[in-house]
Each structure stands twice: as structure tokens, then as C-alpha cells.
Write an enzyme that holds these catalytic residues in place. Sequence first.
Site, mmCIF file in Angstrom:
data_model
loop_
_atom_site.group_PDB
_atom_site.id
_atom_site.type_symbol
_atom_site.label_atom_id
_atom_site.label_comp_id
_atom_site.label_asym_id
_atom_site.label_seq_id
_atom_site.Cartn_x
_atom_site.Cartn_y
_atom_site.Cartn_z
ATOM 1 N N TYR A 48 0.819 -1.217 0.000
ATOM 2 C CA TYR A 48 0.000 0.000 0.000
ATOM 3 C C TYR A 48 0.863 1.283 0.000
ATOM 4 C CZ TYR A 48 -3.681 -3.277 1.577
ATOM 5 O OH TYR A 48 -4.540 -4.322 1.713
ATOM 6 N N HIS A 99 0.655 -11.793 2.059
ATOM 7 C CA HIS A 99 -0.425 -11.078 1.363
ATOM 8 C C HIS A 99 -1.189 -11.988 0.383
ATOM 9 C CE1 HIS A 99 -1.453 -6.656 0.268
ATOM 10 N NE2 HIS A 99 -2.489 -7.424 0.017
HETATM 11 P P1 NAD Z 1 -14.374 -1.671 1.163
HETATM 12 O O1 NAD Z 1 -15.313 -2.793 0.885
HETATM 13 O O2 NAD Z 1 -13.948 -1.408 2.544
HETATM 14 O O3 NAD Z 1 -15.056 -0.385 0.525
HETATM 15 C C1 NAD Z 1 -14.428 0.863 0.499
HETATM 16 C C2 NAD Z 1 -15.332 1.846 -0.258
HETATM 17 O O4 NAD Z 1 -16.542 2.043 0.483
HETATM 18 C C3 NAD Z 1 -14.685 3.193 -0.413
HETATM 19 O O5 NAD Z 1 -15.021 3.686 -1.696
HETATM 20 C C4 NAD Z 1 -15.330 4.041 0.671
HETATM 21 O O6 NAD Z 1 -15.393 5.399 0.329
HETATM 22 C C5 NAD Z 1 -16.716 3.434 0.741
HETATM 23 N N1 NAD Z 1 -17.285 3.597 2.087
HETATM 24 C C6 NAD Z 1 -16.673 3.309 3.263
HETATM 25 N N2 NAD Z 1 -17.499 3.597 4.303
HETATM 26 C C7 NAD Z 1 -18.646 4.077 3.766
HETATM 27 C C8 NAD Z 1 -19.861 4.541 4.321
HETATM 28 N N3 NAD Z 1 -20.046 4.558 5.644
HETATM 29 N N4 NAD Z 1 -20.833 4.948 3.477
HETATM 30 C C9 NAD Z 1 -20.661 4.918 2.137
HETATM 31 N N5 NAD Z 1 -19.506 4.483 1.538
HETATM 32 C C10 NAD Z 1 -18.522 4.069 2.352
HETATM 33 O O7 NAD Z 1 -13.117 -1.889 0.174
HETATM 34 P P2 NAD Z 1 -11.538 -2.027 0.281
HETATM 35 O O8 NAD Z 1 -10.878 -0.750 0.640
HETATM 36 O O9 NAD Z 1 -11.134 -2.702 -0.972
HETATM 37 O O10 NAD Z 1 -11.301 -3.094 1.477
HETATM 38 C C11 NAD Z 1 -11.095 -2.700 2.816
HETATM 39 C C12 NAD Z 1 -9.695 -2.981 3.259
HETATM 40 O O11 NAD Z 1 -9.367 -4.372 3.101
HETATM 41 C C13 NAD Z 1 -8.607 -2.282 2.428
HETATM 42 O O12 NAD Z 1 -8.509 -0.920 2.697
HETATM 43 C C14 NAD Z 1 -7.390 -3.078 2.821
HETATM 44 O O13 NAD Z 1 -6.936 -2.650 4.106
HETATM 45 C C15 NAD Z 1 -7.972 -4.502 2.868
HETATM 46 N N6 NAD Z 1 -7.764 -5.257 1.613
HETATM 47 C C16 NAD Z 1 -6.990 -6.357 1.645
HETATM 48 C C17 NAD Z 1 -6.759 -7.097 0.496
HETATM 49 C C18 NAD Z 1 -5.895 -8.318 0.547
HETATM 50 O O14 NAD Z 1 -5.536 -8.863 -0.509
HETATM 51 N N7 NAD Z 1 -5.531 -8.780 1.730
HETATM 52 C C19 NAD Z 1 -7.328 -6.707 -0.730
HETATM 53 C C20 NAD Z 1 -8.152 -5.582 -0.738
HETATM 54 C C21 NAD Z 1 -8.364 -4.872 0.428
#
Ligand code: NAD
Length: 264
Positions: A48, A99
Site C-alpha cells: 500500500y 499477502h
Molecule cells: P471496502 O469494501 O472497505 O469499501 C471501500 C469503499 O466504500 C470506499 O469507496 C469508501 O469510500 C466506501 N465507504 C466506506 N465507508 C462508507 C460509508 N459509511 N458509506 C458509504 N460508503 C462508504 O473496500 P476495500 O478498501 O477494498 O477493502 C477494505 C480494506 O481491506 C482495504 O482498505 C485493505 O486494508 C484490505 N484489503 C486487503 C486485500 C488483501 O488482498 N488482503 C485486498 C483488498 C483490500
Amino acid sequence: MTDITLNDGRTMPALGMGTYKIPDSQAATVVRAGLDTGFRLVDTAAFYHNERGVGEGVHGSEAFVTTKLWNDRHDDAEAALDESLALLGVDAVDLYLIHWPVPSQGRFVAAWKYLVRLREAGKAKSIGVSNFLARHLERAIDATGVMPAVNQIELHPRFQQVELRGWMEENGIVTQSWSPLGQGEVLGDPAIVEIARKHGRSPAQVVIAWHLALGLSVIPKAGSPAHLAENAAAADLTLDDDDLAAIAALDSQDGRIGPEPMSM
Ligand code: NAD
């Protein structure tokens, strides 16, 4: 907000904040805002490129910090973790994850052996994996006798991972949901909107409460203080059996957003 007990005896907050795509220059501000609203777990990764900002944000707090080993460092995990610790400004991380298994590279078992040693050395208090299928978990466990504490996987109402979740529950591995809001896409689903209306809460709160009701750890990402506060407040929403049944019906075989772990 509740804690989950890990299979190594340590505890981890069930609800945390994701930080993917939060730029390093903004991470400290966003993380501090998250901690101020009640989050106690912050999820980052070397990939990240925001560990410096995340470290600045958690400095002086008791926050539980997770970071991850990137795919090109499976044979170089100690140096990779040292770099992450230096950026985060800590002596040890609370949770260190592989990861992705990247089966085509064939080095995830070697990486898991490194993580076992890094836990023994005290540089990672707990260790786990991410995006592992049961077959990858079995190989890592067979080679070391050490169970990952956590497997962080894509999981949201449109991709519920019932089988893998069940396997992990039987084996005492905590499932942590990434992209738990389906990157925002599930928030407009009519079933979710209707449940939100019924409880007088927001769709995001309904989805976060659903993960917690299933006993999962969940790390929604939000950039604004308003969304962070809204997401933190989801911890006190209790869904009923009708709500849970309506969300269970949204599961889809093709609901995956991210890569299939075997494809890498
Ligand atoms: P997410 O499902 O958490 O969605 C994020 C989106 O939802 C953003 O656009 C945000 O603005 C919106 N959002 C958040 N809160 C909201 C609310 N209260 N109302 C309306 N919209 C809202 O997606 P993500 O970021 O892909 O996943 C979360 C976390 O998971 C990442 O930040 C990361 O830390 C982790 N992650 C890990 C992997 C992995 O391979 N291990 C892959 C992807 C993400």
C-alpha cells in the site's frame, strides 16, 4: 467494540480500519481520525506504500497494527518485515500476514516458515495469511505444525465464502473480511437498503454489523471522518434473523471483485 481471541492466545479487535489506496501523505490524518472515532485496529501492507503515514497515525496509541509481506519477498521475509517496522516506527507489528499465496511462484510454504521464525524473534506478535485457499493453509500447516491466526480474504454479501469460512472455523483460524463493503457496490442493494431503513441506520452499518454477527473480523476502508464515525458506530447494531436470511440470499458464485488466488 468486541475483541476476538486468536489461536495463539492473543486478542484482536473484531472491527478495524482498512487503508488500501490511502496515500502515505494522508494516512496519518485518516488513521488519527479513525482512532478518535473508536477504531483500535489498522490494516496496512507493504504494497500500500503508506506504512510511514500509518505509523505516524498510530504513534502513541495502543492500536493493533497489521501489515503484510508482498509477493516478491517470500524468500526475503525478515528484511521485508524490518523495512515495514522501520517505516511504521515500531519494534514489532501485532499481526504479519503473507499477502497472497502466489501458487505459481511456489514459495508460500517457505514464506510461512520465515513468519514462524519472525514470531519467535518477537518481530511479529501474531502471524497469519491472506487470500489462502484451504489447500494452501493445509500445506503451510503440514510443513510447520503452526496454524495461521488469521486468514484475510475477500468477503462481502455478494461473495460470502461459506465453504472456506466453515473450514477456518473448524480449524480455529479467524476469518477477516477484506473489501467487506464490496468496495461500496453492495451499499445500494435493495435488500441492504431496506434493512437499513428498518433499523434507522446506514447501509454500510448494516453490512459491517452482518460481518460481526457472523463472528468475522472486518476492516472497512473509509477516507472521510464522517464515514469513519459511521462505520465505527456499526458495532452496536444488532441484526435479526430475517435480516441475516435476506443478506445470506445475496451470495453469488461470481461475486468476487478481486483476483482469484489460484490465478497469480
Ligand atoms: P471496502 O469494501 O472497505 O469499501 C471501500 C469503499 O466504500 C470506499 O469507496 C469508501 O469510500 C466506501 N465507504 C466506506 N465507508 C462508507 C460509508 N459509511 N458509506 C458509504 N460508503 C462508504 O473496500 P476495500 O478498501 O477494498 O477493502 C477494505 C480494506 O481491506 C482495504 O482498505 C485493505 O486494508 C484490505 N484489503 C486487503 C486485500 C488483501 O488482498 N488482503 C485486498 C483488498 C483490500
